[in-house]
Design a protein around this motif. Structure first.
Motif, PDB file in Angstrom:
ATOM      1  N   LYS A 103      -5.461  -0.329   4.355  1.00  0.00           N
ATOM      2  CA  LYS A 103      -5.224  -0.921   5.996  1.00  0.00           C
ATOM      3  C   LYS A 103      -4.428  -2.259   5.821  1.00  0.00           C
ATOM      4  O   LYS A 103      -5.000  -3.009   4.972  1.00  0.00           O
ATOM      5  CB  LYS A 103      -6.438  -0.943   6.809  1.00  0.00           C
ATOM      6  N   LEU A 104      -3.116  -2.193   6.282  1.00  0.00           N
ATOM      7  CA  LEU A 104      -2.525  -3.477   6.393  1.00  0.00           C
ATOM      8  C   LEU A 104      -2.094  -3.668   8.088  1.00  0.00           C
ATOM      9  O   LEU A 104      -1.314  -3.050   8.453  1.00  0.00           O
ATOM     10  CB  LEU A 104      -1.072  -3.378   5.576  1.00  0.00           C
ATOM     11  N   TYR A 105      -2.590  -4.567   8.836  1.00  0.00           N
ATOM     12  CA  TYR A 105      -2.219  -5.001   9.933  1.00  0.00           C
ATOM     13  C   TYR A 105      -1.557  -6.472   9.998  1.00  0.00           C
ATOM     14  O   TYR A 105      -2.323  -7.558   9.655  1.00  0.00           O
ATOM     15  CB  TYR A 105      -3.569  -4.994  10.848  1.00  0.00           C
ATOM     16  N   PHE A 164       7.429  -1.922  -1.261  1.00  0.00           N
ATOM     17  CA  PHE A 164       6.478  -1.422  -0.350  1.00  0.00           C
ATOM     18  C   PHE A 164       6.389   0.030  -0.608  1.00  0.00           C
ATOM     19  O   PHE A 164       5.274   0.873  -0.183  1.00  0.00           O
ATOM     20  CB  PHE A 164       7.242  -1.473   1.032  1.00  0.00           C
ATOM     21  N   LEU A 192      -1.752   3.817   1.296  1.00  0.00           N
ATOM     22  CA  LEU A 192      -1.851   3.024   2.414  1.00  0.00           C
ATOM     23  C   LEU A 192      -1.949   4.101   3.360  1.00  0.00           C
ATOM     24  O   LEU A 192      -1.207   5.180   3.569  1.00  0.00           O
ATOM     25  CB  LEU A 192      -0.536   2.339   2.741  1.00  0.00           C
ATOM     26  N   LYS A 219      -2.860   3.094   7.005  1.00  0.00           N
ATOM     27  CA  LYS A 219      -2.653   2.510   8.102  1.00  0.00           C
ATOM     28  C   LYS A 219      -1.727   1.378   8.226  1.00  0.00           C
ATOM     29  O   LYS A 219      -2.225   0.608   7.246  1.00  0.00           O
ATOM     30  CB  LYS A 219      -3.867   2.215   9.064  1.00  0.00           C
ATOM     31  N   LEU A 220      -0.741   1.205   8.914  1.00  0.00           N
ATOM     32  CA  LEU A 220       0.451  -0.054   8.802  1.00  0.00           C
ATOM     33  C   LEU A 220       0.557  -0.393  10.254  1.00  0.00           C
ATOM     34  O   LEU A 220       1.266   0.699  10.992  1.00  0.00           O
ATOM     35  CB  LEU A 220       1.443   0.602   7.969  1.00  0.00           C
ATOM     36  N   ASP A 221       0.577  -1.601  10.605  1.00  0.00           N
ATOM     37  CA  ASP A 221       0.998  -2.181  11.903  1.00  0.00           C
ATOM     38  C   ASP A 221       1.660  -3.441  11.537  1.00  0.00           C
ATOM     39  O   ASP A 221       1.271  -4.406  11.117  1.00  0.00           O
ATOM     40  CB  ASP A 221      -0.365  -2.415  12.839  1.00  0.00           C
ATOM     41  N   LEU A 237       9.630   2.654   3.656  1.00  0.00           N
ATOM     42  CA  LEU A 237       8.346   3.431   4.290  1.00  0.00           C
ATOM     43  C   LEU A 237       8.562   4.932   4.204  1.00  0.00           C
ATOM     44  O   LEU A 237       7.198   5.448   4.316  1.00  0.00           O
ATOM     45  CB  LEU A 237       8.366   3.114   5.885  1.00  0.00           C
ATOM     46  N   ILE A 250       0.481   7.763   4.644  1.00  0.00           N
ATOM     47  CA  ILE A 250       0.402   7.173   5.851  1.00  0.00           C
ATOM     48  C   ILE A 250      -0.152   8.057   7.005  1.00  0.00           C
ATOM     49  O   ILE A 250       0.149   9.151   7.199  1.00  0.00           O
ATOM     50  CB  ILE A 250       1.612   6.499   6.113  1.00  0.00           C
ATOM     51  N   LEU A 278       1.137   4.577  11.878  1.00  0.00           N
ATOM     52  CA  LEU A 278       2.314   3.867  11.687  1.00  0.00           C
ATOM     53  C   LEU A 278       2.574   3.117  13.036  1.00  0.00           C
ATOM     54  O   LEU A 278       3.063   3.835  13.824  1.00  0.00           O
ATOM     55  CB  LEU A 278       3.495   4.538  11.106  1.00  0.00           C
TER      56      LEU A 278
END
Length: 828
Positions: A238-240, A254, A260, A262-264, A278, A284, A287
């Motif tokens: 998770k990366l927010y 990347f 990964l 969750k990416l926000d 991406l 994922i 997104l």
């Protein structure tokens, strides 16, 4: 053999001790139980303290010394030693201060501590967390209250909690940079909304165990991604990073984030096409790239085969929705506020799991694609602010809760199948929908917001609408062709906050049952054909802020009432274009307590709204009509224009210091403009035109520095127009039709002096003007007598030879005539 016996004996002894310890009624040491009870007594129980939780309960409520503390709710002990090692009090309704000498710090063996979502507002987080709780693996304190952790303590915490795995400090005020020295065991770091600044240390991306990193809502925190492969690439799930300071493009590194999910990266200034790195994120599932500057079409690549949630709202993306045909796992799609035009796929058969679809504020046109109506699992649909046309078809989904199709070109009737859903939000306004409102609409028992305004609906309002009392907050049927009386009976116990029936052909009286709408904030019955006297009883609705009864056939005087608690929260009162008569309603105007204070929020204005509805009404301000506009909390408006009010303007209006707009035009008001108007320091628009107001314009009005629009035309005003400030900006139209006015910008000047005629002098002048025959008779008598005396004096002078005496008399006479002429010129 002897060794075997010894081992067996030791094992037997250990098992016996274990059995005895597990059966002991007091595993928890007394000192730790006492510490927990002391901690409990520092707080009160308040259900509102955990109102952000989906589920919550007061865990400490049943703690007492008569039971083993290891059995208390939220307390977990080591099975071998009985030591308290975990304290989970999240969402426990706790309210109070978190003191630095808390007995909690005596629990030195704590490994997990969770205080999230309680109310510790204003408490500083003590550095004793570091010195006494050094064995912590998990620390959760984050919530939505005003907690603080100073930069020094934050650095100590990260530096000395060397065993820390999880740190959750969401919304804690840290206001610090992030030190580079912290636990290498970190798996989860959540620091969203903590006012961090500076540069994120690159070391975070090389933590081999890091699984979740949330730094969202830290706009002063600069994030730069490593250009080489990250050590955490294989572990990061998770990366927010919503609303952090990110510049540049996503590096190729990347592409290695293969784990990964969750990416926000919303609101991070991403621009150009959707970044290519991406596309390799094969795992994922969520997104979010919303509120950026992305442009171009959305690729139909099948790489995101596991994607469940996609949000690209508020970008500059164009093209069509073809990619939807290839992403079969999607549950949530938000593409609102882009420039999507089509073509739209005619058939999308794979979206069997799609529950939320948001396509509002694009350029989509044509008929709504039939596949949207066929989505079996659809819960929420928003297609508003497009140019869709045609009819609304029947929905296949039986789980719909939100449907918003406002601001399109849809036509035809409301399908009955839509009215048999479990909807709580139905917005079809600003279309061309026609037909009658079916009584089936009352089947929507869960409805919270019903907005059918600005269509071509006709017929009567179903009587049962007022019985939708359980949940209905907002009812908007404005700007249609509805007719008949408002025969709806609003039931006792209803939840209505908003009722707007503006702009129809409704007749009869204002329904008395509105008194049952005790939460009503906005009532707009304007632009109808209602025939009634003023409903003074509406003043008993203690929450009422906006009352619009303009353009009806309401009539008669507005009776005074001795009740000083009527209309106390009212901030917009519009009774214009009716047939009201008698004096202005001074008793009501004196009750407007909300207008007797200046709204300090004007620097950061906010709209009157709730979680379901932005309050809309029609207002007249600054000489312009505005239809269906949002209302600022600072809007304080009184519009009593175009009636038959008479008498004087009450000076008590000057007490309404928060007033922004006052319109009393087109009545038959008399008397002077009250000098108390000088107290209306934030007044922006004043219209007193087309009355019979006399006297001078009070010089004090020049102090109204916010005044943008002034209309005093077509009255009986006299004297000099005030000078300076706002009055230097008003044109002739503000004063035309007042023949007695002089000064800028009119062609009649005040003679260059700065004297202002006093009200007493004006009254004397008005008395003189009221008796013109007496004045002229006096003038004629005076001139006649003067002529006889003058001739006599000349005869005597010449006969007695006194030229010097005559010369002196001549000078005095010249001075008297000159003085009288100057005074005469000043008056006219």
């Amino acid at each position: 053999m002897g060794c075997v016996k010894i081992v067996f004996f030791m094992l037997y002894t250990f098992l016996c001790q274990l059995a005895l310890s597990s059966s002991s009624p007091h595993l928890c040491p007394k000192d730790q139980a006492l510490s927990l009870l002391q901690f409990k007594n520092m707080f009160t129980i308040n259900p509102d303290a955990s109102d952000y939780c989906d589920s919550s309960h007061p865990r400490t409520l049943f703690w007492n010394k008569s039971t083993d503390c290891c059995s208390w709710d939220g307390v977990h002990c080591d099975k071998m030693t009985g030591q308290v090692i975990e304290l989970d009090l999240h969402c426990s309704h706790l309210q109070g201060k978190f003191h630095s000498n808390s007995s909690l710090f005596q629990l030195s063996n704590l490994k997990r501590l969770d205080f999230s979502y309680n109310d510790f507002t204003g408490s500083p987080i003590s550095p004793k967390f570091v010195s006494h709780l050094s064995k912590l693996y998990v620390l959760r304190i984050g919530d939505l209250n005003e907690l603080s952790l100073g930069p020094y303590n934050f650095e100590l915490l990260l530096k000395n909690l060397t065993q820390l795995r999880e740190l959750h400090l969401e919304s804690v005020n840290i206001s610090s940079t992030i030190p580079s020295n912290f636990s290498s065991h970190l798996t989860t770091l959540q620091l969203s909304g903590t006012e961090l600044h500076g540069i994120l240390p690159e070391r975070f991306f090389h933590l081999t165990d890091l699984e979740s990193l949330d730094l969202s809502f830290n706009p002063q925190l600069t994030v730069r991604f490593p250009t080489t492969k990250w050590n955490s690439s294989a572990s990061l799930i998770k990366l927010y990073l919503y609303n952090v300071n990110f510049t540049g493009t996503l590096p190729e590194s990347f592409s290695y984030l293969t784990a990964l999910h969750k990416l926000d990266m919303g609101y991070t200034n991403l621009s150009g096409p959707i970044p290519k790195p991406l596309w390799n994120l094969t795992s994922i599932e969520i997104l979010y790239l919303d509120y950026n500057h992305l442009e171009g079409p959305i690729s139909h690549s099948t790489i995101f085969e596991k994607l469940k949630r996609l949000s690209l709202r508020n970008n500059n993306l164009d093209g069509g929705l073809e990619f939807l045909s290839f992403n079969t796992q999607l549950e949530w799609i938000d593409l609102s506020s882009n420039s999507l035009t089509g073509p739209n796929p005619s058939n999308v058969s794979g979206l069997q799991n799609l529950e939320w679809l948001y396509l509002s504020s694009n350029n989509l046109n044509g008929s709504i694609p039939s596949w949207i109506f066929s989505l079996p699992s659809l819960i929420e649909l928003d297609l508003s602010n497009n140019t869709f046309s045609g009819k609304i078809q029947d929905f296949k989904s039986k789980t719909l809760s939100v449907v918003s199709l406002r601001q399109n070109q849809l036509e035809g009737p409301i399908p009955n199948s839509l009215l048999n859903q479990s909807l709580f939000y139905l917005v079809l306004s600003h279309n061309n929908i026609s037909g009658h409102i079916s009584s089936s609409i009352c089947n929507l028992k869960k409805m919270i917001l019903l907005d059918l305004g600005s269509n071509n609906l006709e017929g009567t309002i179903p009587q049962c609408v007022g019985e939708m009392k359980e949940n209905l907050w907002s009812l908007d049927l404005s700007n249609n062709r509805l007719s008949g009386t408002i025969n709806t009976t609003f039931s006792i116990g209803n939840s209505l906050r908003v009722i707007s029936l503006h702009g129809n052909k409704l007749t009869g009286k204002v329904p008395r049952s509105l008194i049952n709408c005790k939460y009503l904030t906005l009532l707009d019955l304007g632009n109808n054909q209602l025939n009634d006297t003023f409903p003074n009883w509406l003043g008993n609705l203690s929450q009422l802020k906006i009352l619009n009864l303009r353009s009806n056939k309401l009539h008669g005087p507005i009776k005074s009432s001795g009740n000083t608690n009527l209309f106390t929260r009212l901030q917009i009162l519009d009774l214009s274009s009716n047939g009201f008569s008698g004096n202005l309603p001074e008793s009501i105007l004196g009750n407007l307590q909300a207008m007797k204070k200046i709204d300090e929020s004007t620097r950061t204005p906010e709209y009157i709204s709730d979680i379901y509805y932005n309050y809309l009404t029609t207002i007249t301000t600054k000489g312009q009509d505005y239809d269906s506009v949002r209302i600022f909390t600072s809007n304080m408006i009184i519009n009593l224009s175009k009636n038959r009010f008479e008498g004087r303007i009450p000076s008590t209006i000057g007490d309404l210091v928060g007033l922004r707009t006052l319109n009393l035009s087109h009545n038959v008001l008399e008397g002077h403009i009250p000098a108390s108007f000088q107290n209306l320091s934030v007044l922006e628009s004043l219209d007193l035109s087309s009355n019979k107001i006399s006297g001078a314009i009070p010089q004090q009005l020049a102090s109204l520095t916010f005044l943008e629009v002034l209309n005093l035309s077509h009255n009986h005003l006299v004297g000099c127009i005030p000078k300076g400030k706002q009055f230097d900006s008003f044109g002739n139209s503000s004063y035309q039709g007042n023949d007695g006015l002089r000064g800028f910008p009119l062609s009649k000047h005040c003679g260059g002096d700065d004297q202002v005629t006093t009200p007493a002098e004006l009254d004397q002048e008005e008395e003189e003007e009221d008796s013109p025959m007496i004045s002229w008779q006096g003038v004629l008598v005076g001139y006649g007598c003067g002529l006889v005396i003058g001739l006599s004096v000349i005869y005597i002078m010449w006969s007695t030879q006194y030229p010097a005496w005559f010369s002196r008399m001549d000078l005095k006479l010249e001075h008297m005539i000159t003085t009288r002429m100057k005074k005469h010129k000043k008056r006219y």
